[in-house]
Structures are given as structure tokens and as C-alpha cells.
Scaffold this motif. Structure first.
Motif, PDB file in Angstrom:
ATOM      1  N   ASN A  12       0.762  -1.280  -0.025  1.00 18.07           N
ATOM      2  CA  ASN A  12      -0.252  -0.352   0.085  1.00 18.07           C
ATOM      3  C   ASN A  12       0.845   1.297   0.185  1.00 18.07           C
ATOM      4  OD1 ASN A  12       0.886   0.420   2.601  1.00 18.07           O
ATOM      5  ND2 ASN A  12      -0.896  -0.555   3.691  1.00 18.07           N
ATOM      6  N   ALA A  13       2.095   1.246  -0.087  1.00  8.90           N
ATOM      7  CA  ALA A  13       3.178   2.378  -0.316  1.00  8.90           C
ATOM      8  C   ALA A  13       3.162   3.131   1.093  1.00  8.90           C
ATOM      9  CB  ALA A  13       2.932   3.087  -1.303  1.00  8.90           C
ATOM     10  N   LYS A  14       2.422   2.823   2.235  1.00 11.26           N
ATOM     11  CA  LYS A  14       2.496   3.526   3.504  1.00 11.26           C
ATOM     12  C   LYS A  14       3.805   3.520   4.153  1.00 11.26           C
ATOM     13  CE  LYS A  14      -2.398   3.231   4.319  1.00 11.26           C
ATOM     14  NZ  LYS A  14      -3.363   3.006   5.403  1.00 11.26           N
ATOM     15  N   LYS A  15       4.203   4.551   4.764  1.00  9.61           N
ATOM     16  CA  LYS A  15       5.606   4.542   5.472  1.00  9.61           C
ATOM     17  C   LYS A  15       5.180   3.882   6.852  1.00  9.61           C
ATOM     18  CE  LYS A  15       8.775   7.980   6.997  1.00  9.61           C
ATOM     19  NZ  LYS A  15       9.276   9.140   6.918  1.00  9.61           N
ATOM     20  N   TYR A  16       6.229   3.066   7.278  1.00 12.52           N
ATOM     21  CA  TYR A  16       6.236   2.407   8.370  1.00 12.52           C
ATOM     22  C   TYR A  16       7.488   2.399   9.152  1.00 12.52           C
ATOM     23  CZ  TYR A  16       1.911  -0.036   7.412  1.00 12.52           C
ATOM     24  OH  TYR A  16       0.594  -0.333   6.835  1.00 12.52           O
ATOM     25  N   GLU A  17       7.716   2.493  10.411  1.00 10.70           N
ATOM     26  CA  GLU A  17       9.001   2.732  11.222  1.00 10.70           C
ATOM     27  C   GLU A  17       8.930   1.600  12.211  1.00 10.70           C
ATOM     28  OE1 GLU A  17       9.491   6.726  12.735  1.00 10.70           O
ATOM     29  OE2 GLU A  17       9.439   7.503  10.653  1.00 10.70           O
ATOM     30  N   ALA A  18      10.108   1.096  12.605  1.00 12.89           N
ATOM     31  CA  ALA A  18      10.501   0.133  13.496  1.00 12.89           C
ATOM     32  C   ALA A  18      11.729   0.133  14.366  1.00 12.89           C
ATOM     33  CB  ALA A  18      10.054  -1.429  13.164  1.00 12.89           C
ATOM     34  N   VAL A  19      11.778  -0.017  15.678  1.00 13.31           N
ATOM     35  CA  VAL A  19      13.170  -0.124  16.288  1.00 13.31           C
ATOM     36  C   VAL A  19      13.000  -1.457  16.845  1.00 13.31           C
ATOM     37  CG1 VAL A  19      14.486   0.941  18.195  1.00 13.31           C
ATOM     38  CG2 VAL A  19      12.785   2.395  16.703  1.00 13.31           C
ATOM     39  N   HIS A  20      14.277  -2.077  16.680  1.00 15.39           N
ATOM     40  CA  HIS A  20      14.679  -3.468  17.266  1.00 15.39           C
ATOM     41  C   HIS A  20      16.059  -3.324  17.873  1.00 15.39           C
ATOM     42  CE1 HIS A  20      11.255  -5.165  15.565  1.00 15.39           C
ATOM     43  NE2 HIS A  20      11.323  -4.552  14.121  1.00 15.39           N
ATOM     44  N   PRO A  21      16.443  -4.258  18.945  1.00 15.46           N
ATOM     45  CA  PRO A  21      17.780  -4.400  19.282  1.00 15.46           C
ATOM     46  C   PRO A  21      18.443  -4.924  18.239  1.00 15.46           C
ATOM     47  CG  PRO A  21      16.216  -5.113  20.847  1.00 15.46           C
ATOM     48  CD  PRO A  21      15.463  -4.823  19.699  1.00 15.46           C
ATOM     49  N   ALA A  22      19.881  -4.767  18.015  1.00 18.75           N
ATOM     50  CA  ALA A  22      20.539  -5.168  16.935  1.00 18.75           C
ATOM     51  C   ALA A  22      20.744  -6.797  16.745  1.00 18.75           C
ATOM     52  CB  ALA A  22      22.072  -4.397  16.663  1.00 18.75           C
ATOM     53  N   HIS A  23      20.588  -7.299  18.094  1.00 22.19           N
ATOM     54  CA  HIS A  23      20.784  -8.833  18.028  1.00 22.19           C
ATOM     55  C   HIS A  23      19.249  -9.550  17.785  1.00 22.19           C
ATOM     56  CE1 HIS A  23      19.405  -7.672  22.122  1.00 22.19           C
ATOM     57  NE2 HIS A  23      19.132  -9.057  22.423  1.00 22.19           N
ATOM     58  N   ALA A  24      18.334  -8.723  17.814  1.00 24.50           N
ATOM     59  CA  ALA A  24      17.084  -9.368  17.799  1.00 24.50           C
ATOM     60  C   ALA A  24      16.742 -10.177  16.343  1.00 24.50           C
ATOM     61  CB  ALA A  24      15.944  -8.322  17.885  1.00 24.50           C
ATOM     62  N   THR A  25      16.049 -10.990  16.607  1.00 21.28           N
ATOM     63  CA  THR A  25      15.673 -11.631  15.224  1.00 21.28           C
ATOM     64  C   THR A  25      14.072 -11.082  14.904  1.00 21.28           C
ATOM     65  OG1 THR A  25      16.583 -13.779  15.843  1.00 21.28           O
ATOM     66  CG2 THR A  25      14.891 -14.002  13.927  1.00 21.28           C
ATOM     67  N   VAL A  26      14.171 -10.717  13.234  1.00 22.74           N
ATOM     68  CA  VAL A  26      13.171 -10.155  12.941  1.00 22.74           C
ATOM     69  C   VAL A  26      12.720 -10.885  11.431  1.00 22.74           C
ATOM     70  CG1 VAL A  26      13.539  -7.964  13.428  1.00 22.74           C
ATOM     71  CG2 VAL A  26      14.387  -8.428  11.418  1.00 22.74           C
ATOM     72  N   SER A  27      11.466 -10.815  10.824  1.00 27.50           N
ATOM     73  CA  SER A  27      10.869 -11.388  10.139  1.00 27.50           C
ATOM     74  C   SER A  27      11.133 -10.652   8.646  1.00 27.50           C
ATOM     75  CB  SER A  27       9.488 -11.840  10.161  1.00 27.50           C
ATOM     76  OG  SER A  27       9.140 -12.630  11.034  1.00 27.50           O
ATOM     77  N   SER A  28      11.829 -11.432   7.475  1.00 31.64           N
ATOM     78  CA  SER A  28      11.750 -10.770   6.477  1.00 31.64           C
ATOM     79  C   SER A  28      10.820 -11.685   5.357  1.00 31.64           C
ATOM     80  CB  SER A  28      13.432 -10.881   5.870  1.00 31.64           C
ATOM     81  OG  SER A  28      13.429 -10.306   4.717  1.00 31.64           O
ATOM     82  N   PRO A  29      10.205 -10.883   4.720  1.00 33.59           N
ATOM     83  CA  PRO A  29       8.951 -11.478   3.698  1.00 33.59           C
ATOM     84  C   PRO A  29      10.019 -12.064   2.366  1.00 33.59           C
ATOM     85  CG  PRO A  29       8.940  -8.912   3.603  1.00 33.59           C
ATOM     86  CD  PRO A  29       9.969  -9.464   4.797  1.00 33.59           C
ATOM     87  N   ILE A  30       9.205 -13.286   1.819  1.00 32.59           N
ATOM     88  CA  ILE A  30       9.856 -13.718   0.740  1.00 32.59           C
ATOM     89  C   ILE A  30       9.164 -12.930  -0.519  1.00 32.59           C
ATOM     90  CG2 ILE A  30       9.936 -15.874  -0.699  1.00 32.59           C
ATOM     91  CD1 ILE A  30       9.998 -17.378   1.873  1.00 32.59           C
ATOM     92  N   VAL A  31       9.956 -12.414  -1.173  1.00 30.73           N
ATOM     93  CA  VAL A  31       9.287 -11.583  -2.222  1.00 30.73           C
ATOM     94  C   VAL A  31      10.012 -12.100  -3.711  1.00 30.73           C
ATOM     95  CG1 VAL A  31       9.439  -9.346  -3.298  1.00 30.73           C
ATOM     96  CG2 VAL A  31       9.397  -9.622  -0.937  1.00 30.73           C
ATOM     97  N   SER A  32       9.118 -12.345  -4.465  1.00 29.57           N
ATOM     98  CA  SER A  32       9.511 -12.886  -5.786  1.00 29.57           C
ATOM     99  C   SER A  32       8.839 -11.770  -6.845  1.00 29.57           C
ATOM    100  CB  SER A  32       9.002 -14.239  -5.950  1.00 29.57           C
ATOM    101  OG  SER A  32       7.577 -14.431  -6.174  1.00 29.57           O
ATOM    102  N   LEU A  33       9.620 -11.709  -8.029  1.00 36.98           N
ATOM    103  CA  LEU A  33       9.089 -10.965  -9.108  1.00 36.98           C
ATOM    104  C   LEU A  33       9.037 -12.084 -10.548  1.00 36.98           C
ATOM    105  CD1 LEU A  33      11.259  -7.814  -8.921  1.00 36.98           C
ATOM    106  CD2 LEU A  33       8.879  -8.108  -8.572  1.00 36.98           C
ATOM    107  N   LYS A  34       8.073 -11.855 -11.121  1.00 42.87           N
ATOM    108  CA  LYS A  34       8.116 -12.688 -12.448  1.00 42.87           C
ATOM    109  C   LYS A  34       7.401 -11.744 -13.388  1.00 42.87           C
ATOM    110  CE  LYS A  34       6.814 -17.224 -13.969  1.00 42.87           C
ATOM    111  NZ  LYS A  34       6.131 -18.455 -13.732  1.00 42.87           N
TER     112      LYS A  34
END
Length: 169
Positions: free
Chosen positions: A73-95
Motif C-alpha cells: 500500500n506504499a505507506k511508510k512504516y517505522e520500527a526499532v529493534h535491538p541489533a541482536h533481535a531476530t526479525v521477519s523478512s518477507p519472501i518476495v518474488s518478481l515474475k
């Protein structure tokens, strides 16, 4: 060669697919992400546009501040995490698919690798991308239109399109 992308006007058309589950993300360490990488913020798959890393303080851990734009949706999001924290990265594909028809608000696309059509992607309705794509299709011509579909988190959007000289034309 005319080309347009979602990043120009942030128009996107969404459809649900059947694989929207936890396996559509990968765990990554927050400190390993950089500008241009993908991160999940508040349930939205986002592309990181800026990142700031703070050094650890006397009694605290290093932090990573992310500023990102949603792919959906092109909205801006912000987040703060400890550097050692595990976060989720979405799997993205282009075709890329060859546009073969536009009818009743849907694109009919040819998957040249699978040898079949894909008829479940809507013409983008937000912004100018859908209007430009429909106008380019309507004028016909000697060139083929290739549509790039971005898939992530069980959703598909038109990321962009380009006009290229057709094979055998």
C-alpha cells in the motif's frame, strides 16, 4: 522502451492467494538488514528505505531504526529493534508475463515458462499505472507489453510494465 513501476506512483492491485502463512517469511538478525532489503513491520511486507544503527550504551544494547515503505500500500512504516533481535523478512518474488488481453478489470497474462495463462490479476486501480497500462494496450502497435508481478505474503500486485519489440513482428 516505455517502462513504469509501482515505485513511481505506488498503484497496486491485490489478489489473495492460498499460501499466506508463516512460511512466507524468513527469520533474520536485525543488524544484518540494510537499505533495499525487506522487513515485516506491523504485518506489512516493506522495503527498507533508510536505516540507522545506534551504538550500545553503558547499560543497553545497540538498536536498529528502520524506515520502510509497504510493498502493498506504499505507506511508510517505522520500527526499532535491538541489533541482536531476530526479525521477519518477507519472501518476495518478481515474475514477468506477456500481456495478452485486458477484460472486465482483469489482466490476461501469458506465462511463457509454464505455457499457460494467468487471469486473476486485476488492473491497478490506484494511481496512474492502470490507466497508462490500459491506454498502452488500447493503442496496439508493434510492441509487446510485459507486466511484472510482485508476489509476497500471499498477495500479488502489478509492480510495473514495459513495452518491448515483439518476437516476429
Amino acid at each position: 522502451m516505455a517502462a513504469t513501476t509501482q515505485n513511481e506512483d505506488f498503484s497496486a492491485s491485490l489478489i489473495d492467494t492460498t499460501d499466506a502463512d508463516a512460511s512466507s517469511t524468513n527469520p533474520v538478525q536485525a543488524s544484518s538488514l540494510g537499505k533495499g532489503d525487506f522487513i515485516l513491520i506491523k504485518g506489512q511486507p516493506c522495503k527498507i528505505v533508510s536505516i540507522a544503527k545506534s551504538k550500545p550504551g553503558k547499560h543497553g544494547h545497540a538498536k536498529v531504526n528502520f524506515e520502510a515503505l509497504s510493498l502493498l500500500n506504499a505507506k511508510k512504516y517505522e520500527a526499532v529493534h535491538p541489533a541482536h533481535a531476530t526479525v521477519s523478512s518477507p519472501i518476495v518474488s518478481l515474475k514477468s508475463y506477456l500481456l495478452i488481453h485486458i477484460s472486465e478489470g482483469y489482466l490476461s497474462l501469458w506465462d511463457r515458462h509454464a505455457g499457460q495463462t494467468k487471469d486473476d490479476v486485476r488492473v491497478p486501480t490506484e494511481g496512474e499505472m492502470g490507466e497508462r497500462l490500459s491506454a498502452l494496450w488500447g493503442k496496439g502497435g508493434e510492441k509487446d507489453i510485459w507486466v511484472t508481478i510482485l508476489r509476497t505474503m500471499g498477495k500479488e500486485i502489478v509492480e510495473g510494465f514495459k513495452e518491448v519489440k515483439g518476437v516476429g513482428k
